[in-house]
Design an enzyme around this catalytic site. Structure first.
Site, PDB file in Angstrom:
ATOM      1  N   ASP A 362       0.859  -1.183   0.000  1.00  0.00           N
ATOM      2  CA  ASP A 362       0.000   0.000   0.000  1.00  0.00           C
ATOM      3  C   ASP A 362       0.900   1.239   0.000  1.00  0.00           C
ATOM      4  OD1 ASP A 362      -2.972   0.937   0.626  1.00  0.00           O
ATOM      5  OD2 ASP A 362      -1.592   2.230   1.749  1.00  0.00           O
ATOM      6  N   LEU A 363       0.572   2.211  -0.877  1.00  0.00           N
ATOM      7  CA  LEU A 363       1.400   3.414  -0.980  1.00  0.00           C
ATOM      8  C   LEU A 363       1.104   4.366   0.178  1.00  0.00           C
ATOM      9  CD1 LEU A 363       1.256   4.151  -4.825  1.00  0.00           C
ATOM     10  CD2 LEU A 363       2.892   2.755  -3.551  1.00  0.00           C
ATOM     11  N   ASP A 405      -4.510   2.315  -4.676  1.00  0.00           N
ATOM     12  CA  ASP A 405      -3.057   2.349  -4.522  1.00  0.00           C
ATOM     13  C   ASP A 405      -2.565   1.089  -3.825  1.00  0.00           C
ATOM     14  OD1 ASP A 405      -4.147   2.862  -2.059  1.00  0.00           O
ATOM     15  OD2 ASP A 405      -2.741   4.457  -1.521  1.00  0.00           O
TER      16      ASP A 405
END
Length: 492
Positions: A362-363, A405
């Site tokens: 996950d960004l 994302d």
């Protein structure tokens, strides 16, 4: 005084008395023979002499059996004897008697060809002579043969179209097209060659009746000048014929394969898709030197059209499948394809006793990029970062985008935690490296959770859940790091 009817009859008698009947018989567009009781020719018109190929004087006094020794069929010989000796008339039709007199005629190209015929034998009532009339039905036979060939093409064409419509495997449909050509052009082989992705060479895609050696030599045919018949067909976008490969300079490098394969000619028809896009070539290889006739040309054209439909349909299906199984922004596998690949890898790992790892990524800070710079900037960033992630993986590994994302990486096999750590660290570095967009730099980081089969789960759902939970542990640990579901690794 004569009435009008009597006058007409008298006038007709006068005309007939002055007509030379011999010249009339010579002018007929058909053969006329008069035979005596011994079956000998006592008269023949010029048509017969011309199609037998002998002067009239050489025919008189001889029987047809003497003119064509051993060549008359029993049915014709019997009919002649019955007519001359027993005074029995008979009609020999082409439908029932394909081989009658071995007469020849020249085609428009000057070549000698068979003359198809029907024969009427009629004993004359006021003499002992027998009249034989020969009617040329060659054109009628050719029309009938053409119609039958067209019907057969239509049946086979319908079979191929049904295969296309029912979604049969493309390879099976292309093979059926090749078989269709070989059934309708006897003593030939066929192949379908397709343009490679570079558009600069051809490779064989289907050739069910040709040996592997020949196919191997036909792979990667260059589109440069001086190419073989198939290359020329693509370049000219038209049927190209090499009637004798032994005399074709372009085929000399392949001449030994040509001899071993027992082919002597090549007829190449380009496969052209909609918008005039060339896809490949349909090639027919007769076993004897030959030129295609009009029926052959029509067949090749129709089969190449079917091949184009097949290939275009396959492309559309592949495109639909790609769109259904891949993320439209990044081109990475989506959740559906990830589940399919993950299930396949689970079965392999279970069967072979391997370990593999899932990384849930996950960004960090991606929402701020969207809020500050807009969704276009966010999309550009995702595209670049997805490419960076893929660059850190082996060809057998998988990187999928499963949400805005969120990404999942599947390492197909792993030997140690250190190997996982190495990949995770590479991904962290790649994600945290700023992305230049115009005058600004976009910067994010990543939180990674890792689950390992079989320690952290035996099913796809269990492994994904464990990796997701580990990712949140990485978030809680300060982000820009990775965590293992079973604490086999350490914070980075």
């Amino acid at each position: 005084m004569l009435n009008s009817s009597d006058a007409i009859a008298t006038s007709l008698d006068d005309i007939l008395d002055n007509i030379d009947c011999t010249e009339l018989l010579h002018s007929l567009d058909g053969g006329v023979l008069l035979l005596d009781r011994q079956c000998r020719i006592v008269f023949c018109n010029r048509w017969i002499a011309q199609h037998i190929g002998l002067p009239e004087k050489d025919l008189l006094g001889r029987t047809l059996a003497q003119l064509f020794p051993g060549m008359l069929t029993p049915a014709l010989q019997s009919a002649i004897e019955d007519a001359c000796l027993n005074r029995m008339g008979r009609l020999l039709s082409y439908q029932l008697h394909k081989r009658l007199l071995p007469l020849k005629q020249r085609t428009a190209k000057g070549e000698l060809g068979a003359l198809h015929q029907s024969i009427l034998l009629r004993p004359l009532t006021q003499s002992e002579l027998t009249l034989i009339q020969v009617q040329d039905i060659t054109n009628a036979v050719k029309r009938e043969q053409h119609l039958r060939a067209s019907e057969r093409v239509l049946r086979l064409e319908r079979k191929v179209l049904e295969s296309i419509a029912t979604g049969d495997n493309m390879e099976d449909v292309l093979a059926e097209i090749c078989y269709t050509i070989e059934r309708l052009i006897p003593n030939s082989s066929s192949a379908i060659l397709l343009l490679n992705e570079d558009g600069k060479s051809l490779s064989v895609r289907s050739a069910p009746s040709l040996p592997a050696q020949f196919l191997h030599r036909q792979r990667g045919l260059s589109m440069g000048p001086g190419g073989t018949t198939c290359i020329q067909s693509i370049q000219h976008r038209a049927l190209v014929v090499s009637a004798n490969l032994m005399e074709d300079e372009a085929w000399q490098p392949l001449i030994e394969e040509v001899k071993r394969t027992n082919i002597s000619a090549c007829w190449a028809q380009p496969i052209i898709a909609a918008y005039e896009e060339p896809l490949g070539v349909l090639a027919c290889y007769p076993q004897q030197p030959a030129q295609p006739n009009e029926t052959d040309k029509l067949l090749l054209q129709r089969m190449s059209n079917l091949a184009a439909i097949t290939l275009e349909r396959h492309k559309r299906i592949e495109r639909i499948r790609f769109l259904a199984m891949h993320d439209p922004l990044t081109g990475l596998p989506n959740r559906s394809l990830l589940n399919e690949l993950l299930g396949r890898n689970l079965r392999r790992a279970c069967r072979e006793g391997n370990k593999f790892a899932l990384m849930f990524i996950d960004l960090d800070g991606f929402k701020e990029i969207n809020d500050q710079h807009g969704h276009d900037a966010g999309d550009d960033l995702l595209s670049i970062l997805s490419g960076r992630m893929t660059d850190q993986l082996r060809g057998t590994d998988t990187c999928a985008r499963i949400g805005g994302d969120e990404f999942v990486v599947m390492l197909e096999t792993v030997q140690s935690v250190q190997a996982i750590e190495s990949v995770a660290q590479k991904i962290l570095t790649a994600m945290s490296t700023p992305v230049q967009r115009g005058q600004m730099q976009l910067k994010v980081s990543a939180s990674i959770g890792v689950a390992i089969y079989p320690e952290d789960g035996m099913s796809a759902d269990a492994l994904l859940t464990q990796a997701d939970d580990a990712m949140y542990k990485a978030k809680a640990a300060g982000k820009n790091c990775w965590q293992s579901a079973s604490d086999l690794g350490s914070e980075q």
